[in-house]
Design a protein around this motif. Sequence first.
Motif, PDB file in Angstrom:
ATOM      1  N   LEU A 109      33.554  46.478  41.683  1.00  0.00           N
ATOM      2  CA  LEU A 109      34.907  46.379  42.206  1.00  0.00           C
ATOM      3  C   LEU A 109      35.043  45.040  42.912  1.00  0.00           C
ATOM      4  CD1 LEU A 109      36.983  49.020  44.122  1.00  0.00           C
ATOM      5  CD2 LEU A 109      36.553  46.817  45.214  1.00  0.00           C
ATOM      6  N   ASP A 110      36.158  44.362  42.655  1.00  0.00           N
ATOM      7  CA  ASP A 110      36.418  43.079  43.306  1.00  0.00           C
ATOM      8  C   ASP A 110      37.837  43.043  43.830  1.00  0.00           C
ATOM      9  OD1 ASP A 110      34.048  41.117  42.831  1.00  0.00           O
ATOM     10  OD2 ASP A 110      34.318  42.135  40.896  1.00  0.00           O
ATOM     11  N   ILE A 111      37.969  42.539  45.055  1.00  0.00           N
ATOM     12  CA  ILE A 111      39.274  42.379  45.693  1.00  0.00           C
ATOM     13  C   ILE A 111      39.573  40.888  45.820  1.00  0.00           C
ATOM     14  CG2 ILE A 111      40.677  42.855  47.735  1.00  0.00           C
ATOM     15  CD1 ILE A 111      38.744  45.154  48.396  1.00  0.00           C
ATOM     16  N   LEU A 149      49.858  42.270  51.688  1.00  0.00           N
ATOM     17  CA  LEU A 149      48.723  43.049  52.165  1.00  0.00           C
ATOM     18  C   LEU A 149      48.484  42.804  53.645  1.00  0.00           C
ATOM     19  CD1 LEU A 149      46.046  42.696  49.320  1.00  0.00           C
ATOM     20  CD2 LEU A 149      47.449  44.697  49.863  1.00  0.00           C
ATOM     21  N   ASP A 150      47.912  43.803  54.302  1.00  0.00           N
ATOM     22  CA  ASP A 150      47.479  43.663  55.692  1.00  0.00           C
ATOM     23  C   ASP A 150      45.955  43.744  55.721  1.00  0.00           C
ATOM     24  OD1 ASP A 150      47.282  43.499  58.400  1.00  0.00           O
ATOM     25  OD2 ASP A 150      48.271  45.404  58.821  1.00  0.00           O
ATOM     26  N   GLU A 151      45.393  44.913  55.939  1.00  0.00           N
ATOM     27  CA  GLU A 151      43.936  45.080  55.921  1.00  0.00           C
ATOM     28  C   GLU A 151      43.457  45.402  54.506  1.00  0.00           C
ATOM     29  OE1 GLU A 151      42.746  46.880  60.210  1.00  0.00           O
ATOM     30  OE2 GLU A 151      43.842  48.229  58.877  1.00  0.00           O
ATOM     31  N   TYR A 152      42.180  45.069  54.273  1.00  0.00           N
ATOM     32  CA  TYR A 152      41.563  45.436  53.005  1.00  0.00           C
ATOM     33  C   TYR A 152      40.060  45.484  53.204  1.00  0.00           C
ATOM     34  CZ  TYR A 152      40.967  40.389  52.858  1.00  0.00           C
ATOM     35  OH  TYR A 152      40.657  39.095  53.194  1.00  0.00           O
ATOM     36  N   GLY A 153      39.372  46.198  52.345  1.00  0.00           N
ATOM     37  CA  GLY A 153      37.921  46.293  52.441  1.00  0.00           C
ATOM     38  C   GLY A 153      37.394  47.317  51.444  1.00  0.00           C
ATOM     39  N   GLY A 162      37.357  43.739  55.346  1.00  0.00           N
ATOM     40  CA  GLY A 162      37.298  42.362  54.899  1.00  0.00           C
ATOM     41  C   GLY A 162      36.323  42.103  53.773  1.00  0.00           C
ATOM     42  N   LEU A 163      35.483  43.082  53.439  1.00  0.00           N
ATOM     43  CA  LEU A 163      34.571  42.899  52.307  1.00  0.00           C
ATOM     44  C   LEU A 163      35.357  43.014  50.996  1.00  0.00           C
ATOM     45  CD1 LEU A 163      31.418  44.924  53.449  1.00  0.00           C
ATOM     46  CD2 LEU A 163      31.940  42.494  53.772  1.00  0.00           C
ATOM     47  N   ALA A 184      37.980  50.947  47.184  1.00  0.00           N
ATOM     48  CA  ALA A 184      38.635  49.975  48.054  1.00  0.00           C
ATOM     49  C   ALA A 184      39.616  50.682  48.978  1.00  0.00           C
ATOM     50  CB  ALA A 184      39.377  48.939  47.220  1.00  0.00           C
ATOM     51  N   LEU A 185      39.826  50.084  50.129  1.00  0.00           N
ATOM     52  CA  LEU A 185      40.853  50.509  51.077  1.00  0.00           C
ATOM     53  C   LEU A 185      41.784  49.328  51.306  1.00  0.00           C
ATOM     54  CD1 LEU A 185      38.526  52.208  53.724  1.00  0.00           C
ATOM     55  CD2 LEU A 185      40.115  53.411  52.220  1.00  0.00           C
TER      56      LEU A 185
END
Length: 672
Positions: free
Chosen positions: A47-49, A89-93, A108-109, A127-128
């Motif tokens: 998985l990649d963000i 987007l706001d937060e991600y990880g 943040g990852l 992912a979140l």
Amino acid sequence: MDNDIKMEATSTRRAGLERFTFPEGSKPYFVLDLANDLPVSFAGGELDINPEQGRITIGGFYGSSFGPTQFNYQAFACYDLLDGGKQMLDEYGVWTADTHGLDAKGLGLTRLNLTRNLIGGVYQSGALFSYQGTPSTINIRVGVSFISTEQACANAESEVGSSSFEDIVNQSKALWNEKLSKVELDIANTPPNVTEMFYTSLYRSFLTPNNATGEAQGQFAGTTSFYFDSLYCSWDTFRTFYPFMGLHSPVEYSQILDSYIDAYRKRGWMPECRANNLPGWTQGGSSGDIIASHFAINYHNEAESLGINLNELYAALLADGDINPPEWNIEGRQVNVYKQFGYVPFAVLDTSSTGRQTREGSRTLEYAFEDFGIRQVALLLGNNDDEQRYLNRSLFYRNVWDPSVKSDGFKGFMQKRFSNGTFAFQDPTNCSPKDRNDSRSCSLQSDNVNGFYESSSWEYSWFAPHDTAHLIELMGGNSTFVKRLDHFFDAGYYLAGNEPSFQTPIGYHYANQPAKSVDRVREVVFTNFDITPAGLPGNDDQAAMATLLTFHLLGIYPVPSTSQFLILSPFTPRYTIHNSFMNSSTTVTVVNFDPDSVQQNIPRGAAAYVKTVTLNGQQLSGRCHFDFYDVFRLGGNVTIEVTANKDSVNNCGEGEGAIPESVSTGGFASTR
């Protein structure tokens, strides 16, 4: 949802849009799952963000829900989160968890790289992400692929692009209306519940197999043939799904068949139950033989223009019928011992192939019907030696009939058999709805000693669709056959949700009592199907249940691998089936149609029983069957006159050929 979040989705062939509406003032949070699939088959993935691009890509290895766990296919998806810049987007990880305390999140990852969990156990990862502000609506574009994440993103860009949710909904509606218009009911005069059951069933009949052409992988990567995912499973679909498709969509039928034949080219046998490129479990044998032979018998004149080479089709049939695969668990048949003994023996030494040594009774019956399908194509192509050889083999079903077995006062049942010729007795009620042993194995389990797949001997003893006339003889003649068939239903042995039972309500036709078939089909439909969420009697099995119901509602029923249809009483006063490839339409009109007859028990005085059948102004001599070539191939008008006088029409008519065909009485001696 119960938290007041509304979720909507609409799709193209390989992409779609998802729309989420949140309660006013709330902050949208999302969880994206990489690893948690229904059969718990995840075998590693990535998985990649990309937060700047607003894109998440995932891909991994997954397994069939009905096949060996050692096999895995790849699937990929691409999620575009920003709706063309309208969302931020706001937060991600990333996160990973299990059911025993692991609940780890990495703010943040941007990457997960997971391999197969060799020790086993359920674990979840993904992912979140959340969105800035409190937007009420979030739109997410999704693309899928069996090739790569890059292809998944390209699919979304080419098929959805910047289209709005409403744009894709309207495109989808237009495509669905084109599909659903292939059969037109007289809606104004059809009972509303029948209309709803019919079009819901017709809808489901177009859901799968999935046309994944251009997305092939494994042995099929780069194939120039059509490629379909979810051939799931041939044992379920040969009975009603493909015969129904053959009435209105020969183009799609030929494309799917091309995928079957391509599997023969690449693996040596046609598939039985394929998920993506993965072979699944064999249930009754090589049921794809019936799918291929049914197409050949009905569309051999058009085969070349539809992209099917009949000689190659025939070669695929012969491979299934004559060549043992190393493992018939997943394709082909255990044909070596079947040919040696004339049945599939129980507890036989087989030194040349591997498979689960179960279902000897039902596999013999299915193999014999598959042989009938091969015989039909041999007859069509003029291969006389093969025609006679496979005709003889199609009668092997008789070799598992034990005339000494008694149950409920009836004598003679199908039984599995040892290689020395003795029968291995099993109570015919075992694995039936009346079996009181809740722990008995009845499916693919290694300890299934019953001899029949997902069925009882009571149920499978009716299965010889090509030779019911001889079954009637084995059971003691018409009168005993009818009494036994009545008991089968009245005692509760019939299972509408089980494919071997599909044909049995129409069995009365072969005993020259078609009015009883009409009664029984009405009962079967309204006892087992309705318009509630519980309105299916079992797993739809790639629309096997749906197309069984459509045939019942239309008042016809197919004999697979032939061009013959049995005539019943439609639940609607008029319908038209359109075949765009043949540029033909067939309209069936019911004279004296009585909506009061469309219920579980036909009331006295309600017209429902077939009196006459007229084709293009010419009355047929019988009222129990007609032929695809006469009725559907070139189109026309069929008039079915019904009456309330059941006793006057409880026969198939006068003259030779009134009763539906069986090979033992000289039937199916030629093809059209």
